[in-house]
Design a protein around this motif. Structure first.
Motif, mmCIF file in Angstrom:
data_model
loop_
_atom_site.group_PDB
_atom_site.id
_atom_site.type_symbol
_atom_site.label_atom_id
_atom_site.label_comp_id
_atom_site.label_asym_id
_atom_site.label_seq_id
_atom_site.Cartn_x
_atom_site.Cartn_y
_atom_site.Cartn_z
ATOM 1 N N ASP A 10 31.962 10.604 49.481
ATOM 2 C CA ASP A 10 32.120 9.227 48.995
ATOM 3 C C ASP A 10 32.701 9.203 47.584
ATOM 4 O O ASP A 10 33.548 8.354 47.268
ATOM 5 C CB ASP A 10 30.768 8.506 49.012
ATOM 6 N N LYS A 13 36.359 9.935 47.833
ATOM 7 C CA LYS A 13 37.073 8.759 48.329
ATOM 8 C C LYS A 13 37.342 7.767 47.211
ATOM 9 O O LYS A 13 38.438 7.203 47.104
ATOM 10 C CB LYS A 13 36.269 8.094 49.446
ATOM 11 N N VAL A 14 36.349 7.552 46.353
ATOM 12 C CA VAL A 14 36.520 6.620 45.227
ATOM 13 C C VAL A 14 37.574 7.150 44.264
ATOM 14 O O VAL A 14 38.460 6.404 43.818
ATOM 15 C CB VAL A 14 35.175 6.418 44.497
ATOM 16 N N TYR A 104 33.851 1.533 45.374
ATOM 17 C CA TYR A 104 34.822 1.659 46.463
ATOM 18 C C TYR A 104 35.254 0.284 46.967
ATOM 19 O O TYR A 104 36.452 0.053 47.221
ATOM 20 C CB TYR A 104 34.214 2.470 47.599
ATOM 21 N N GLN A 108 39.036 -1.223 46.796
ATOM 22 C CA GLN A 108 39.703 -1.718 48.003
ATOM 23 C C GLN A 108 40.255 -3.121 47.795
ATOM 24 O O GLN A 108 41.367 -3.443 48.237
ATOM 25 C CB GLN A 108 38.733 -1.707 49.186
#
Length: 251
Positions: A10, A13-14, A104, A108
């Motif tokens: 995670d 991903k960020v 996140y 987005q």
């Protein structure tokens, strides 16, 4: 997948999403790398590494699990508003005001935001900027309107061609070609007087100024591959502009 490994994924991903947004929006390579590593460190991942070129980002963490991810960058533009928003998210993460999930989701939303400047406004501002550049280059006030018209029509062609054929070279070439044709036409009609000043002023909105600046800054920061590739891209873009104008004046 255990909780620790899921947390690492995670975090990566960020970091990758933040880097992707910044690189696509025209940020310098060293700034993108610094932001990604600061975000990772704020979430407790201190041993991270990042490497990027204008077309891709590689991000890796070593502890407790060795994980490496790659993301492709296919489209690049200039959007300082998104860069500022990503920096704001990064600062909130550093201050402990955001969790991984909140960061996140915020990133987005930033990625999905459309440009704050519509095309019609960009075309209008390009026309005004062309006229202002003419005065800055010591042109005469009578050529302000011809330069604005040529610059506006040239930038319109650039926007349309870039949407039809997503290759910047052809879009820049087409825009410069239209600027040359319109400038020569206006001078022949007696509306414009100094052809060279009108053309130089009108192509200024197409000149890759930010790309040249970032190339120099990346080279000075030691990012040789990114600096050279951005410099090559700026050279090709400049060549396209010159070729479009030269093609018009050759007849």
């Amino acid at each position: 997948m255990n909780e620790s490994l899921k947390r690492e994924h995670d975090i990566i991903k960020v970091c990758l999403l933040a880097g992707k947004i910044m690189l696509q929006s025209g940020a310098e390579t060293y700034r993108v790398e610094d932001t990604m590593m600061r975000i990772a460190a704020s979430f407790g991942v201190t041993n991270s590494h990042s490497y990027m070129t204008p077309t891709g980002i590689i991000f890796s963490v070593e502890e407790p699990q060795h994980i490496t991810r790659l993301i492709r960058i296919s489209d690049r533009t200039t959007n300082l508003d998104k860069i500022e928003k990503v920096n704001s998210v990064s600062r909130k993460i550093s201050l402990g005001e955001m969790t991984i999930e909140e960061a996140y989701q915020a990133l987005q939303q930033i990625e999905q935001e459309p440009s704050i400047y519509p095309n019609w406004l960009l075309i209008l501002l390009s026309a005004v900027a062309s006229g202002c550049f003419l005065i800055m280059f010591r042109g005469i006030w009578a050529d302000f309107l011809p330069a604005a018209v040529a610059g506006g029509l040239g930038f319109t062609c650039f926007v349309v061609m870039h949407r039809v054929i997503p290759v910047r070279f052809f879009a820049e070439f087409s825009g410069a070609l239209v600027i040359g044709i319109v400038s020569v036409w206006l001078v022949n009609l007696g509306i414009g007087q100094e052809l060279d000043t009108i053309i130089i002023s009108s192509v200024m909105p197409l000149v890759p100024g930010l790309l040249i600046t970032n190339a120099i800054r990346d080279l000075m920061a030691g990012h040789l591959i990114s600096g050279l590739s951005k410099g090559a891209e700026a050279f090709v873009t400049s060549f396209a502009i010159g070729a479009g104008v030269a093609f018009t004046l050759s007849f």
